[in-house]
Design a protein around this motif. Sequence first.
Motif, PDB file in Angstrom:
ATOM      1  N   ILE A 120      44.536  23.415 -23.841  1.00  0.00           N
ATOM      2  CA  ILE A 120      43.588  22.298 -23.871  1.00  0.00           C
ATOM      3  C   ILE A 120      44.322  20.968 -23.967  1.00  0.00           C
ATOM      4  N   GLU A 140      37.912  21.769 -22.208  1.00  0.00           N
ATOM      5  CA  GLU A 140      37.550  22.984 -22.941  1.00  0.00           C
ATOM      6  C   GLU A 140      37.175  24.112 -21.985  1.00  0.00           C
ATOM      7  N   GLU A 194      43.372  28.138 -32.054  1.00  0.00           N
ATOM      8  CA  GLU A 194      42.089  27.782 -32.667  1.00  0.00           C
ATOM      9  C   GLU A 194      42.218  27.347 -34.121  1.00  0.00           C
TER      10      GLU A 194
END
Length: 223
Positions: free
Chosen positions: A58, A72, A137
């Motif tokens: 990203i 995204e 993440e």
Amino acid sequence: MADRALFAGRSFAALLFDMDGTLLSSIEAAERIWGRWAARHGLDVEAFLPTIHGVRAIDTIRRLDLPGVDPELEAAGLTEDEMHDMGGIKPIAGAVAFLAGLPADRWAIVTSAPHALARRRLAAAGLPVPEVLVAAEDVTRGKPLPDCYHLAASRLGVGTADCVVFEDAPAGIAAGEASGAAVVVIAATHLEPMATPHPLIESYDELALSIEDGQRIILGARG
């Protein structure tokens, strides 16, 4: 010739490893998928591919600032493609045995790949999943910022200044430096020599490992 200390007079609480290019080679699969993506978006593929290594997908896409591209969504699509391409993935020489010699609570993997992709690649390379796995993440700011390494050290219950970071790419090396950890550079997948002030090795077979009092880690270079 006897082994020599990699960091003279120092022992460490934990080792923190990047994954791609550091514990395993995924360059063939990654460059196949990113190369197709770059071509679709009209990028100079040869110039673009060196920029993808060591950072989150990203962040790579955001940096390009392509009109009409949702970073995204594009990153999610690239990850899905990578999940289905394990071709050419293999461990860095000596990595399996080196990790087997470490106490389970004294090491972590800190990767810019998402959790699912990291686990898939580790399995493809025959490498273990550690108790602490920090992935894309888990942080809002990826490498070259040090957040991921601070998080991994915290989850191990140690400080980054008492760790060694193993990295291969400039962004990851910068993250390790910024975290305050000692750094070892893995050059197994480098096509060109890298100038670095840090210890540099081609494979884990070059390292000697000893565990002091069952906890403190001492690294040596095989003589």
